[in-house]
Design a protein around this motif. Structure first.
Motif, short mmCIF file in Angstrom:
data_model
loop_
_atom_site.label_atom_id
_atom_site.label_comp_id
_atom_site.label_asym_id
_atom_site.label_seq_id
_atom_site.Cartn_x
_atom_site.Cartn_y
_atom_site.Cartn_z
N GLU A 156 0.82 -1.21 0.00
CA GLU A 156 0.00 0.00 0.00
C GLU A 156 0.86 1.27 0.00
N GLY A 157 2.17 1.12 0.22
CA GLY A 157 3.07 2.26 0.13
C GLY A 157 3.39 2.92 1.46
N TYR A 158 3.12 2.26 2.58
CA TYR A 158 3.52 2.82 3.87
C TYR A 158 3.99 1.70 4.78
N GLU A 159 4.63 2.09 5.88
CA GLU A 159 5.19 1.12 6.83
C GLU A 159 4.14 0.70 7.84
N ALA A 160 3.94 -0.57 8.02
CA ALA A 160 3.02 -1.06 9.05
C ALA A 160 3.23 -2.55 9.23
N LYS A 161 2.55 -3.11 10.23
CA LYS A 161 2.67 -4.55 10.48
C LYS A 161 1.76 -5.30 9.52
N GLY A 162 2.28 -6.28 8.84
CA GLY A 162 1.47 -7.03 7.90
C GLY A 162 2.32 -7.66 6.81
N ARG A 163 3.58 -7.25 6.77
CA ARG A 163 4.48 -7.71 5.72
C ARG A 163 4.93 -9.15 5.98
N LEU A 164 5.01 -9.94 4.93
CA LEU A 164 5.50 -11.32 5.08
C LEU A 164 6.99 -11.29 5.40
N PRO A 165 7.42 -11.94 6.51
CA PRO A 165 8.86 -11.96 6.80
C PRO A 165 9.62 -12.65 5.67
N GLU A 166 10.93 -12.37 5.58
CA GLU A 166 11.73 -12.99 4.52
C GLU A 166 11.77 -14.51 4.73
N PRO A 167 11.83 -15.28 3.64
CA PRO A 167 11.78 -16.75 3.75
C PRO A 167 12.83 -17.35 4.69
N ASP A 168 14.06 -16.83 4.70
CA ASP A 168 15.06 -17.43 5.61
C ASP A 168 14.69 -17.19 7.07
N MET A 169 14.07 -16.02 7.33
CA MET A 169 13.58 -15.73 8.69
C MET A 169 12.46 -16.69 9.07
N ILE A 170 11.56 -16.92 8.11
CA ILE A 170 10.42 -17.83 8.36
C ILE A 170 10.97 -19.21 8.75
N LEU A 171 11.98 -19.67 8.02
CA LEU A 171 12.50 -21.01 8.29
C LEU A 171 13.23 -21.08 9.63
N SER A 172 14.01 -20.04 9.95
CA SER A 172 14.72 -20.13 11.23
C SER A 172 13.75 -20.02 12.40
N GLU A 173 12.73 -19.16 12.27
CA GLU A 173 11.72 -19.05 13.36
C GLU A 173 10.94 -20.37 13.47
N ALA A 174 10.60 -20.96 12.33
CA ALA A 174 9.83 -22.21 12.35
C ALA A 174 10.65 -23.31 13.00
N ALA A 175 11.94 -23.36 12.69
CA ALA A 175 12.80 -24.40 13.26
C ALA A 175 12.85 -24.26 14.79
N ILE A 176 12.97 -23.02 15.27
CA ILE A 176 13.02 -22.80 16.73
C ILE A 176 11.71 -23.26 17.37
N ARG A 177 10.59 -22.87 16.76
CA ARG A 177 9.30 -23.22 17.34
C ARG A 177 9.04 -24.72 17.32
N LEU A 178 9.44 -25.38 16.22
CA LEU A 178 9.21 -26.83 16.13
C LEU A 178 10.08 -27.57 17.14
N GLN A 179 11.33 -27.11 17.28
CA GLN A 179 12.22 -27.75 18.24
C GLN A 179 11.70 -27.55 19.66
N ALA A 180 11.22 -26.31 19.94
CA ALA A 180 10.72 -25.99 21.28
C ALA A 180 9.54 -26.87 21.66
N LYS A 181 8.72 -27.19 20.65
CA LYS A 181 7.51 -28.01 20.92
C LYS A 181 7.86 -29.38 21.47
N SER A 182 9.03 -29.90 21.03
CA SER A 182 9.43 -31.22 21.55
C SER A 182 10.63 -31.07 22.48
N GLY A 183 10.84 -29.85 22.99
CA GLY A 183 12.01 -29.58 23.83
C GLY A 183 11.91 -30.22 25.21
N LEU A 184 13.07 -30.34 25.86
CA LEU A 184 13.15 -31.01 27.15
C LEU A 184 12.54 -30.17 28.29
N LEU A 185 12.35 -28.87 28.04
CA LEU A 185 11.74 -28.02 29.07
C LEU A 185 10.36 -27.53 28.61
#
Ligand SMILES: Cc1cc2nc3c(=O)[nH]c(=O)nc-3n(C[C@H](O)[C@H](O)[C@H](O)COP(=O)(O)O)c2cc1C
Length: 396
Positions: A156-185
Motif C-alpha cells: 500500500e506504500g507505507y510502513e506497518a505490520k502485515g508484511r510477510l517476513p523474509e523466507p530465511d527468517m520464516i524457516l529459522s523461526e519455524a525451526a526454533i518453534r518446532l524444536q521448542a515443541k518437543s524440547g526437554l523443558l
C-alpha cells in the motif's frame, strides 16, 4: 531440522505469494521433500508452473481434477509432516480456523495431522481486524505455530505490520518453534536474571559493574529453544527472544521484588545477573554537588540477597541455579556458595580473565552440583555454554 522432511507449502492469494518460491528453493537446498498446493487466488500472483518446476512436483490446485482411485488431497495430507501456509490470507486463515475445506489446499490441510505453521501477510487494517485476530487465536489454540508478520513497507506504500517476513527468517523461526515443541523443558516456567544492577547515588549517578547480561540472555535463548516459558528479569535492553518475556529493572531491590514474585509459580530459577551486594545508604533527590576541596564519603549498606532468599523459599520440585563471579579461588568460593545459598547448581566463573566472563562473547565455567564431580567447560561461545548448562539442569 527440515532435512528429509515431507513439507507441504500452501500458497494463498496475497501479493507476497512470490516469496513462497524462495521458501521452496531454500527448503529443497536444505534437503527437504517439498510439494506445493495453491489457492485459485494465489495463481493470480504467481504461476503454478513456477512452483511445479521449483518443487519438482505437479502443484495441487484443483480438488477434483485428475481424481482416479486415489484421493489426492488425502494422500498429500498423509504424506506431509510439516505444512506451511505462506503467505496466509485473511480468507484462508478464516477458513482453516473454522474447519472450512472448500478447495484443494484447505481440504488437504484440514485432513492432515502434520505440524502446521501459519504466516499471515496482509494490509495492516485487515490484520488488525478483530475477526482476523480471533481466527489467528483459534489457530494458535488448535496447536498451529504462528509466525507473526513483520513491520515493513507494505504494497500500500507505507510502513506497518502485515508484511510477510523474509523466507530465511520464516524457516529459522519455524525451526526454533518446532524444536521448542518437543524440547526437554516444554511447558516449564524458567526465571532468569541477567545484567548488572544499578544502585543510584543521585538522579544521574549510580554504582554498577561490568556485566553485560550476555550470559543470561544466552541462557534465556537456550531455555526457550527447549520449549520453556522464560521470564528474563534484566537491566539490559536487547531485542526480544522468541518465547522469552522480558521484565526490565534497574536496582537490586527491583530485581529482587520481580524475582521473588515470579519464582512462586516457577519450576527453575537461574540467577545469572551480577547483582550489587551493596547500595548507597541514601539516594539524593538532586545531583550531589562538589563542596570546596573536600572529598565525599559514601556509606553503603547491604542489598537483599536474591539467590539466598530464593534458595530458602524453594520447594522440592523447584530448581535453583546460581552464578559465582569470582576473581580468585573460583571453584572453592563456588562450592561454598552452593551450600550457603541452598542452590542445586552453581556456575563458577573467573571474571578476572579478559578473554571470558564479563562483556565477552565467550565464557569458561565450572558446573558444581551437590552429588557430582565439578565439570569444567573450556572456553566457548556463551550460547554453547548456556546450552550445556540447560542440558545439565534438565538432568536435575
Ligand atoms: C492485488 C491484491 C492483493 C491482495 N493481497 C492480499 C494480501 O496480501 N493478504 C490478504 O489476506 N488478501 C489479499 N488480497 C485479497 C485476497 O486475494 C482475497 O481475499 C482472496 O479471496 C483470497 O483467497 P485465498 O485465501 O483462497 O487465496 C489481495 C487481493 C488483491 C486483488
Amino acid at each position: 531440522m527440515f532435512k528429509n522432511k515431507n513439507i507441504l507449502i500452501v500458497v494463498s492469494g496475497s501479493v507476497a505469494a512470490y516469496k513462497s518460491a524462495t521458501l521452496v528453493r531454500l527448503l529443497i537446498k536444505m534437503g527437504a521433500h517439498v510439494r506445493v498446493s495453491m489457492t485459485h487466488a494465489a495463481q493470480e500472483f504467481i504461476p503454478s508452473k513456477t512452483m511445479a518446476i521449483l518443487s519438482g512436483y505437479d502443484v495441487l490446485t484443483d480438488l477434483f481434477a485428475g481424481q482416479g482411485a486415489d484421493v489426492v488431497h488425502i494422500a498429500w495430507a498423509k504424506w506431509a509432516e510439516v505444512i506451511f501456509v505462506v503467505p496466509a490470507t485473511a480468507n484462508i486463515i478464516g477458513k482453516l480456523a473454522n474447519g472450512i475445506a472448500d478447495d484443494a489446499p484447505t481440504a488437504t490441510v484440514i485432513a492432515s495431522a502434520a505440524e502446521k505453521i501459519v504466516v499471515p501477510a496482509m494490509n495492516d487494517v485487515m490484520y488488525n481486524n478483530p475477526a482476523v485476530q480471533r481466527n489467528i487465536e483459534y489457530l494458535s489454540s488448535d496447536g498451529w505455530l504462528l509466525i507473526e508478520p513483520s513491520i515493513g513497507f507494505l504494497a500500500e506504500g507505507y510502513e506497518a505490520k502485515g508484511r510477510l517476513p523474509e523466507p530465511d527468517m520464516i524457516l529459522s523461526e519455524a525451526a526454533i518453534r518446532l524444536q521448542a515443541k518437543s524440547g526437554l523443558l516444554h511447558g516449564k516456567k524458567v526465571i532468569i536474571t541477567a545484567g548488572s544492577t544499578r544502585e543510584a547515588l543521585d538522579p544521574v549517578r549510580y554504582i554498577t559493574n561490568r556485566s553485560s547480561g550476555k550470559m543470561g540472555f544466552a541462557l534465556a535463548q537456550a531455555a526457550a529453544e527447549q520449549g520453556a516459558h522464560v521470564t528474563l528479569i534484566t537491566t539490559v535492553t536487547k531485542p526480544a527472544i522468541y518465547g522469552v518475556n522480558q521484565i526490565l529493572v534497574s536496582s537490586t531491590q527491583e530485581m529482587f521484588d520481580a524475582a521473588i514474585a515470579a519464582f512462586e509459580t516457577a519450576d527453575i530459577f537461574i540467577g545469572a545477573a551480577a547483582v550489587s551486594d551493596f547500595k548507597p545508604e541514601k539516594t539524593d533527590h538532586h545531583k550531589i554537588k562538589k563542596t570546596g576541596d573536600s572529598g565525599l564519603t559514601l556509606k553503603l549498606v547491604q542489598n537483599p540477597d536474591i539467590l539466598k532468599t530464593i534458595g530458602q523459599h524453594k520447594t522440592h520440585s523447584q530448581i535453583v541455579v546460581g552464578f559465582a563471579a569470582e576473581t580468585q579461588n573460583v571453584e572453592a568460593y563456588g562450592a561454598d556458595k552452593l551450600v550457603t545459598k541452598n542452590a542445586d547448581m552453581l556456575i563458577a566463573n573467573d571474571v578476572s580473565r579478559s578473554d571470558i566472563g564479563f562483556s565477552s562473547d565467550d565464557n569458561s565455567v565450572t558446573i558444581l552440583t551437590r552429588d557430582k564431580q565439578p565439570e569444567f567447560l573450556d572456553r566457548a561461545p556463551k550460547i554453547t555454554i548456556a546450552r550445556h548448562i540447560i542440558s545439565r539442569i534438565v538432568t536435575l
